[in-house]
Design an enzyme around this catalytic site. Structure first.
Site, PDB file in Angstrom:
ATOM      1  N   CYS A   1      37.819  61.634  -0.553  1.00  0.00           N
ATOM      2  CA  CYS A   1      39.124  62.256  -0.340  1.00  0.00           C
ATOM      3  C   CYS A   1      39.662  61.938   1.047  1.00  0.00           C
ATOM      4  CB  CYS A   1      39.008  63.773  -0.473  1.00  0.00           C
ATOM      5  SG  CYS A   1      38.785  64.338  -2.172  1.00  0.00           S
TER       6      CYS A   1
ATOM      7  N   GLU B   1      40.790  64.030   3.156  1.00  0.00           N
ATOM      8  CA  GLU B   1      40.289  65.013   4.130  1.00  0.00           C
ATOM      9  C   GLU B   1      38.967  64.554   4.732  1.00  0.00           C
ATOM     10  OE1 GLU B   1      41.468  65.518   1.122  1.00  0.00           O
ATOM     11  OE2 GLU B   1      42.182  67.562   0.801  1.00  0.00           O
TER      12      GLU B   1
HETATM   13  N1  THU Z   1      42.261  63.563  -3.436  1.00  0.00           N
HETATM   14  C1  THU Z   1      42.238  63.683  -2.070  1.00  0.00           C
HETATM   15  O1  THU Z   1      42.106  62.683  -1.357  1.00  0.00           O
HETATM   16  N2  THU Z   1      42.391  64.911  -1.533  1.00  0.00           N
HETATM   17  C2  THU Z   1      42.661  66.035  -2.244  1.00  0.00           C
HETATM   18  O2  THU Z   1      42.791  67.113  -1.662  1.00  0.00           O
HETATM   19  C3  THU Z   1      42.744  65.971  -3.710  1.00  0.00           C
HETATM   20  C4  THU Z   1      42.372  64.683  -4.332  1.00  0.00           C
HETATM   21  C5  THU Z   1      42.129  62.212  -4.014  1.00  0.00           C
HETATM   22  C6  THU Z   1      40.834  61.919  -4.693  1.00  0.00           C
HETATM   23  C7  THU Z   1      41.252  60.808  -5.654  1.00  0.00           C
HETATM   24  O3  THU Z   1      41.206  59.564  -4.955  1.00  0.00           O
HETATM   25  C8  THU Z   1      42.699  61.109  -5.980  1.00  0.00           C
HETATM   26  O4  THU Z   1      43.129  62.027  -4.986  1.00  0.00           O
HETATM   27  C9  THU Z   1      42.887  61.734  -7.347  1.00  0.00           C
HETATM   28  O5  THU Z   1      42.042  62.793  -7.518  1.00  0.00           O
END
Ligand code: THU
Length: 184
Positions: free
Chosen positions: A63, A65
């Site tokens: 993610c 974050e």
């Molecule tokens: N994702 C994030 O990077 N942060 C979030 O808070 C929610 C989801 C990303 C993970 C994945 O690459 C894409 O969003 C779809 O889930």
């Protein structure tokens, strides 16, 4: 959780959100078509950003974050007080109107960062168009969190970090060649 408009936020928070949104551009998201940017602010005023990083082995993707928190940690500036998250679906059907809130794993990472900072980290969860912004704290998003205190280790890191610094300094003292290579 409180709903905010971009205009009513203090300038440093507007700036953090804009940096998170700029980081969306760096996403590697060929599988979900969903790009996320995150930016953390630390107690020293440092700002670090990250973007989601997907992988053909889906489960190892990371993610946005994680990238931002890791960037702060890697800079040795880990006392996180605030994080902004922005995302959008950029493949058909495109959608930049949905708020992106941190996933469960990221909440756990944010909680522990806050334990080190001794701050109830503020989270700005934003839609890609920034028309919807939710301001929350990590204690709201992850109540009754499991953390260092459960292991009886809430107080230990400052001491251990000093020990770590000493250990690295000891290595540098006995290895002149490595020190010279780093200085170049
Ligand atoms: N994702 C994030 O990077 N942060 C979030 O808070 C929610 C989801 C990303 C993970 C994945 O690459 C894409 O969003 C779809 O889930």
């Amino acid at each position: 959780m409180e709903r905010r408009t971009f205009g009513e936020l203090a300038t440093p928070n507007q700036r953090l959100i804009k940096i998170a949104r700029a980081a969306v551009m760096n996403a590697y998201a060929p599988y979900s078509g969903f790009a996320v940017g995150a930016a953390v602010r630390t107690r020293t005023g440092g700002i670090y950003s990250g973007a989601n990083l997907e992988n053909a082995a889906y489960g190892v993707g990371m993610c946005a974050e994680v990238g931002a928190i890791t960037a702060a940690n890697s800079a040795g500036d880990y006392e996180i007080t605030t994080i902004a998250v922005v995302g959008l679906k950029f493949t058909s059907p495109k959608d930049a109107t949905r708020v992106v809130t941190p996933c469960g794993r990221c909440r756990q990472l944010i909680f522990e960062a806050g334990e080190i900072t001794r701050a109830d980290v503020t989270i700005f969860s934003c839609s890609g168009d920034l028309a919807e912004i939710r301001q929350s704290t990590i204690s709201e998003m992850l109540p009754e969190a499991f953390g260092p205190a459960n292991l009886g280790l809430r107080e230990i890191w400052p001491t251990l970090r000093a020990e770590l610094a000493r250990s690295v300094q000891d290595l540098e003292a006995v290895d002149a060649d490595v020190s010279i290579a780093l200085e170049r």
